[in-house]
Design an enzyme around this catalytic site. Structure first.
Site, PDB file in Angstrom:
ATOM      1  N   GLU A 279      -1.864  -1.250 -14.765  1.00 40.26           N
ATOM      2  CA  GLU A 279      -0.786  -2.188 -15.101  1.00 40.26           C
ATOM      3  C   GLU A 279      -1.065  -3.060 -16.316  1.00 40.26           C
ATOM      4  O   GLU A 279      -0.700  -4.240 -16.318  1.00 40.26           O
ATOM      5  CB  GLU A 279      -0.524  -3.067 -13.876  1.00 40.26           C
ATOM      6  CG  GLU A 279      -1.660  -4.038 -13.472  1.00 40.26           C
ATOM      7  CD  GLU A 279      -2.675  -3.472 -12.504  1.00 40.26           C
ATOM      8  OE1 GLU A 279      -2.877  -2.240 -12.479  1.00 40.26           O
ATOM      9  OE2 GLU A 279      -3.299  -4.265 -11.775  1.00 40.26           O
ATOM     10  N   HIS A 303       5.293   1.223  -9.427  1.00 39.38           N
ATOM     11  CA  HIS A 303       4.127   0.472  -8.967  1.00 39.38           C
ATOM     12  C   HIS A 303       3.550  -0.399 -10.090  1.00 39.38           C
ATOM     13  O   HIS A 303       3.364  -1.605  -9.918  1.00 39.38           O
ATOM     14  CB  HIS A 303       3.064   1.458  -8.443  1.00 39.38           C
ATOM     15  CG  HIS A 303       1.815   0.792  -7.962  1.00 39.38           C
ATOM     16  ND1 HIS A 303       1.610   0.474  -6.634  1.00 39.38           N
ATOM     17  CD2 HIS A 303       0.715   0.352  -8.626  1.00 39.38           C
ATOM     18  CE1 HIS A 303       0.435  -0.119  -6.512  1.00 39.38           C
ATOM     19  NE2 HIS A 303      -0.132  -0.203  -7.705  1.00 39.38           N
ATOM     20  N   GLU A 304       3.324   0.214 -11.238  1.00 38.46           N
ATOM     21  CA  GLU A 304       2.707  -0.557 -12.336  1.00 38.46           C
ATOM     22  C   GLU A 304       3.672  -1.630 -12.848  1.00 38.46           C
ATOM     23  O   GLU A 304       3.251  -2.720 -13.223  1.00 38.46           O
ATOM     24  CB  GLU A 304       2.262   0.374 -13.470  1.00 38.46           C
ATOM     25  CG  GLU A 304       1.327   1.524 -13.050  1.00 38.46           C
ATOM     26  CD  GLU A 304       0.180   1.116 -12.133  1.00 38.46           C
ATOM     27  OE1 GLU A 304      -0.236  -0.051 -12.166  1.00 38.46           O
ATOM     28  OE2 GLU A 304      -0.291   1.976 -11.351  1.00 38.46           O
ATOM     29  N   HIS A 307       3.490  -4.678 -10.694  1.00 36.24           N
ATOM     30  CA  HIS A 307       2.339  -5.537 -11.004  1.00 36.24           C
ATOM     31  C   HIS A 307       2.685  -6.607 -12.043  1.00 36.24           C
ATOM     32  O   HIS A 307       1.979  -7.609 -12.149  1.00 36.24           O
ATOM     33  CB  HIS A 307       1.181  -4.701 -11.551  1.00 36.24           C
ATOM     34  CG  HIS A 307       0.258  -4.143 -10.512  1.00 36.24           C
ATOM     35  ND1 HIS A 307      -0.395  -4.935  -9.589  1.00 36.24           N
ATOM     36  CD2 HIS A 307      -0.154  -2.870 -10.263  1.00 36.24           C
ATOM     37  CE1 HIS A 307      -1.165  -4.163  -8.824  1.00 36.24           C
ATOM     38  NE2 HIS A 307      -1.031  -2.906  -9.201  1.00 36.24           N
ATOM     39  N   GLU A 326      -2.720  -5.579  -4.808  1.00 38.60           N
ATOM     40  CA  GLU A 326      -2.259  -4.223  -4.492  1.00 38.60           C
ATOM     41  C   GLU A 326      -1.323  -4.156  -3.282  1.00 38.60           C
ATOM     42  O   GLU A 326      -0.423  -3.325  -3.244  1.00 38.60           O
ATOM     43  CB  GLU A 326      -3.451  -3.273  -4.330  1.00 38.60           C
ATOM     44  CG  GLU A 326      -4.288  -3.097  -5.601  1.00 38.60           C
ATOM     45  CD  GLU A 326      -3.519  -2.568  -6.815  1.00 38.60           C
ATOM     46  OE1 GLU A 326      -2.416  -2.012  -6.639  1.00 38.60           O
ATOM     47  OE2 GLU A 326      -4.028  -2.733  -7.943  1.00 38.60           O
ATOM     48  N   ASP A 383     -15.646  -1.023  -7.535  1.00 39.62           N
ATOM     49  CA  ASP A 383     -15.274   0.388  -7.700  1.00 39.62           C
ATOM     50  C   ASP A 383     -15.858   1.266  -6.587  1.00 39.62           C
ATOM     51  O   ASP A 383     -15.324   2.335  -6.291  1.00 39.62           O
ATOM     52  CB  ASP A 383     -15.756   0.937  -9.052  1.00 39.62           C
ATOM     53  CG  ASP A 383     -15.006   0.310 -10.226  1.00 39.62           C
ATOM     54  OD1 ASP A 383     -13.997  -0.378  -9.983  1.00 39.62           O
ATOM     55  OD2 ASP A 383     -15.443   0.509 -11.377  1.00 39.62           O
ATOM     56  N   TYR A 391      -4.020  -1.665  -0.255  1.00 41.40           N
ATOM     57  CA  TYR A 391      -2.658  -1.242  -0.570  1.00 41.40           C
ATOM     58  C   TYR A 391      -1.815  -1.158   0.703  1.00 41.40           C
ATOM     59  O   TYR A 391      -0.764  -1.783   0.827  1.00 41.40           O
ATOM     60  CB  TYR A 391      -2.649   0.153  -1.224  1.00 41.40           C
ATOM     61  CG  TYR A 391      -3.254   0.245  -2.600  1.00 41.40           C
ATOM     62  CD1 TYR A 391      -4.639   0.192  -2.787  1.00 41.40           C
ATOM     63  CD2 TYR A 391      -2.464   0.423  -3.729  1.00 41.40           C
ATOM     64  CE1 TYR A 391      -5.198   0.312  -4.056  1.00 41.40           C
ATOM     65  CE2 TYR A 391      -3.015   0.546  -5.001  1.00 41.40           C
ATOM     66  CZ  TYR A 391      -4.381   0.489  -5.151  1.00 41.40           C
ATOM     67  OH  TYR A 391      -4.929   0.605  -6.403  1.00 41.40           O
TER      68      TYR A 391
HETATM   69  N1  BES Z   1      -4.601  -1.515 -10.663  1.00 44.76           N
HETATM   70  C1  BES Z   1      -4.557  -0.228 -10.074  1.00 44.76           C
HETATM   71  C2  BES Z   1      -5.618   0.695 -10.582  1.00 44.76           C
HETATM   72  C3  BES Z   1      -7.034   0.202 -10.398  1.00 44.76           C
HETATM   73  C4  BES Z   1      -7.407  -0.503  -9.266  1.00 44.76           C
HETATM   74  C5  BES Z   1      -7.968   0.455 -11.358  1.00 44.76           C
HETATM   75  C6  BES Z   1      -8.718  -0.955  -9.132  1.00 44.76           C
HETATM   76  C7  BES Z   1      -9.265   0.000 -11.228  1.00 44.76           C
HETATM   77  C8  BES Z   1      -9.646  -0.708 -10.103  1.00 44.76           C
HETATM   78  C9  BES Z   1      -3.189   0.434 -10.278  1.00 44.76           C
HETATM   79  O1  BES Z   1      -2.132  -0.461 -10.239  1.00 44.76           O
HETATM   80  C10 BES Z   1      -2.961   1.372  -9.122  1.00 44.76           C
HETATM   81  O2  BES Z   1      -2.922   0.913  -8.025  1.00 44.76           O
HETATM   82  N2  BES Z   1      -2.818   2.656  -9.415  1.00 44.76           N
HETATM   83  C11 BES Z   1      -2.502   3.648  -8.414  1.00 44.76           C
HETATM   84  C12 BES Z   1      -1.026   3.966  -8.516  1.00 44.76           C
HETATM   85  C13 BES Z   1      -0.377   4.370  -7.250  1.00 44.76           C
HETATM   86  C14 BES Z   1      -0.603   3.445  -6.105  1.00 44.76           C
HETATM   87  C15 BES Z   1       1.098   4.584  -7.486  1.00 44.76           C
HETATM   88  C16 BES Z   1      -3.335   4.879  -8.690  1.00 44.76           C
HETATM   89  O3  BES Z   1      -4.024   4.918  -9.715  1.00 44.76           O
HETATM   90  O4  BES Z   1      -3.337   5.793  -7.895  1.00 44.76           O
HETATM   91 ZN    ZN Z   2      -1.792  -1.193  -8.294  1.00 41.43          ZN
END
Ligand code: BES
Ligand code: ZN
Length: 611
Positions: A279, A303-304, A307, A326, A383, A391
């Site tokens: 995002e 989703h993004e 955010h 999330e 990570d 989520y």
């Molecule tokens: N912010 C996250 C991605 C992220 C989280 C990167 C933690 C690094 C550390 C992003 O908004 C996300 O949740 N992406 C999901 C999208 C999905 C839920 C539609 C993904 O990458 O799968």
């Molecule tokens: Zn997210």
């Protein structure tokens, strides 16, 4: 006088940075950045100031505007999570300048050789700063409690263009022939280079700092949206897939209040991008697997986009409160999907979330602390514990409140929550206080402590009830009982239906079941990566070796961890025994350089765990 974020050296008694002026020279041969950063603090400070760094070389720390050297020390010893503490000594100062160089291994950067790009002509680089990687690009107080405005000058080869999570202010020749003062370093004045200027006027946490540079073209897809990617054919496909973006923005504005970031541009990254989406404000990053051809990739955009309110305006104070980002965003995403794609799609997505949550809670059975919404991540790299829990459990909690108070009261609450905390970084307790104050008596109806501080799945967790959702689940149960799907069963199935069907099957199937499924419905060749990978994950676990070639192709084609992790895990725990393990190890060795540093790390630990 203490750190207030388990993932940062930032000290609570020190002033936070409010502005950074960055100048960065991108060197694609050495895969490094030479940079300078000028910092402005909240107020003048005397004494130590702690900054986070990882794999950075620090050349100088100087006063500004004078260039008088200032004392500093860079910790030799590297903390495996936090990196190296940079300690600067200030004397009644609110600004200073650092010159630095990144390392080839910078965890936030992926440098691609021309051969790793679609066009094969130019190299490419992009950032991924969440969770705690901004510090590998420039020294900073790398905690979401810090909210920073920034300006940036990127010096890149002239055949390239760049984009940032900031407004583009112009492109110019580097200052050849200009007075030296305007150029901070002689070597930046080089032929064949350009500089691009950017400015981010809104304060953002460091994890939202982002840029991309390479052979990048763009198309307008809406009044405030442009999609960037390598030149065709992906650009045309992206333009089609994301046509609904403006409608989503409008719907989201109805739900959460005005869109505060002016532009909502998208960039489709090369296949190695480790996430589905990120995002970054004004410039969302997307995996190319989001382009399915039937608009279904739109939910990642939803989703993004969400955010932009939940995460980028109201930000988690630390990763312990990650669910505030999330969980709220998953809730908001489904509200957008509900209006744009219909209630049944939203319900299928909730149903899929339920199955995924159960699976991840099970995966954490020896570490149930990470199934809480409020986590304690002291000594843990965010990570390493990334999962669906914040989520989906977060979503379920908010959905539970919505059902308790009714949709209109909850909508009003959400708008107020966002308006009240925008441009702030808050913790879970601040949210809880606000909740109890604005929805009085809620704590008597819902056991808030169980939801926030309890492990696992709370008793008032709810599966969605909808005709289509029930039909798909019934199809899974019938299949398990031996009844093959009929053409009529699947006549109007789209990606989510298939995913839900597959998710509700056992992880291992009989060879005959797999071959009939694939023979009838070609799931191993689906355009929809979510469907293809759900199916191939079953193939991997089941040890159905005739389709291992398809798995190998997937592992070599994309770097999205959502796909790589289950496929590798399936191979490592495969019924085929050594064959699955051998394939996993061989492919990983062959393609490790194609993966992003974050994926490399995550997959290495997977391979170690199961070998
Ligand atoms: N912010 C996250 C991605 C992220 C989280 C990167 C933690 C690094 C550390 C992003 O908004 C996300 O949740 N992406 C999901 C999208 C999905 C839920 C539609 C993904 O990458 O799968
Ligand atoms: Zn997210």
């Amino acid at each position: 006088m203490a750190p207030f974020d388990p993932h940062s050296f930032t000290d609570s008694s020190h002033p936070l940075t409010t502005h950074i002026e960055l100048s960065m020279h991108l060197d694609f041969d050495t895969k490094t950045i030479d940079g300078s950063a000028t910092y402005t603090l909240q107020h003048p400070h005397t004494g130590d100031l702690f900054l986070d760094t990882r794999s950075l070389t620090i050349h100088t720390v100087t006063e500004t505007p004078s260039t008088k050297p200032m004392p500093f020390s860079l910790q030799n010893h590297s903390d495996p999570i936090k990196g190296n503490l940079l300690n600067i000594f200030l004397t009644d100062q609110s600004s200073f300048r650092i010159t630095f160089k990144t390392h080839e291994s910078a965890s936030a950067l992926q440098w691609l050789n021309p051969s790793q790009t679609a066009g094969k002509k130019l190299p490419y680089v992009y950032t991924q700063c969440q969770s705690i990687h901004a510090r590998s690009i420039f020294p900073c107080q790398d905690t979401p409690r810090a909210r920073i405005r920034y300006s940036a000058v990127l010096n890149i080869p002239q055949q390239m263009s760049s984009a940032m999570s900031a407004a583009h202010m112009g492109r110019a020749e580097p200052c050849i022939g200009e007075a030296k003062g305007a150029c901070s370093d002689d070597k930046w004045v080089a032929h064949g280079r350009v500089v691009e200027h950017f400015s981010m006027q809104q304060p953002i946490p460091p994890y939202l700092f982002a840029f991309v540079a390479g052979d990048i073209a763009s198309r307008e897809v809406g009044p405030r949206t442009r999609v960037y990617s390598e030149p065709s054919p992906i650009l045309e496909a992206a333009e089609k897939e994301f046509v609904n973006t403006e409608e989503m923005i409008k719907q989201a504005e109805n739900l959460f209040g005005e869109y505060d970031w002016e532009r909502f541009d998208l960039v489709v990254l090369p296949p190695s991008f480790p996430y589905g989406g990120m995002e970054n404000p004004r410039l969302v990053f997307l995996t190319p697997t989001a382009i399915v051809g039937d608009l279904s990739g739109g939910h990642i955009v939803a989703h993004e986009l969400a955010h932009s309110w939940t995460g980028n305006l109201v930000t988690n104070a630390t990763n312990n409160d990650f669910w505030l980002n999330e969980g709220f965003t998953t809730y908001a995403e489904r509200r957008i999907v509900e209006v744009v794609q219909g209630k049944e799609q939203a319900y299928l997505s909730i149903g899929l979330g339920c199955a995924a949550l159960r699976e991840d809670v099970q995966n954490f059975k020896d570490n149930l602390g990470f199934t809480k919404l409020k986590t304690n991540q002291e000594g843990i790299h965010p990570d390493d514990i990334y999962s669906i829990v914040p989520y989906e459990k977060g979503f379920q909690f908010l959905w539970r409140i919505e059902r308790q108070v009714g949709r209109s009261a909850f909508d009003e609450f959400l708008k107020k929550y966002i308006a009240n905390f925008k441009f702030q970084s808050i913790d879970t307790e601040t949210f809880l206080d606000f909740l109890k104050k604005n929805l009085p008596g809620i704590e008597k109806e819902i056991d808030l402590d169980v939801w926030i501080y309890g492990i696992g799945i709370p008793p008032d967790f709810t599966e969605p009830i909808s005709t289509i959702h029930n039909k798909v689940l019934a199809a899974s149960h019938n299949f398990i009982a031996g009844k093959m799907l009929s053409d009529e069963d699947v006549i109007d199935w789209k990606g989510l239906d298939w995913q839900l069907f597959l998710k509700n099957l056992p992880s291992k199937l009989e060879e005959s079941q797999i071959s009939t499924l694939d023979g009838r419905f070609q799931l191993s060749e689906s355009n929809n990566w979510d469907v293809k990978v759900s199916f191939l994950t079953i193939v991997a676990y089941s040890g159905y070796t005739s389709l291992f070639g398809k798995i190998e192709m997937c592992l070599k084609e994309v770097g999205r961890m959502k796909y790589l992790k289950p496929l590798y895990t399936g191979l490592l725990q495969s019924n085929s025994g050594e064959e699955g393990k051998k394939l996993a190890r061989r492919v990983f060795e062959e393609v490790i350089d194609l993966y992003h540093p974050i994926s490399q790390g995550a997959l290495k630990s997977l391979l170690d765990k199961f070998s």
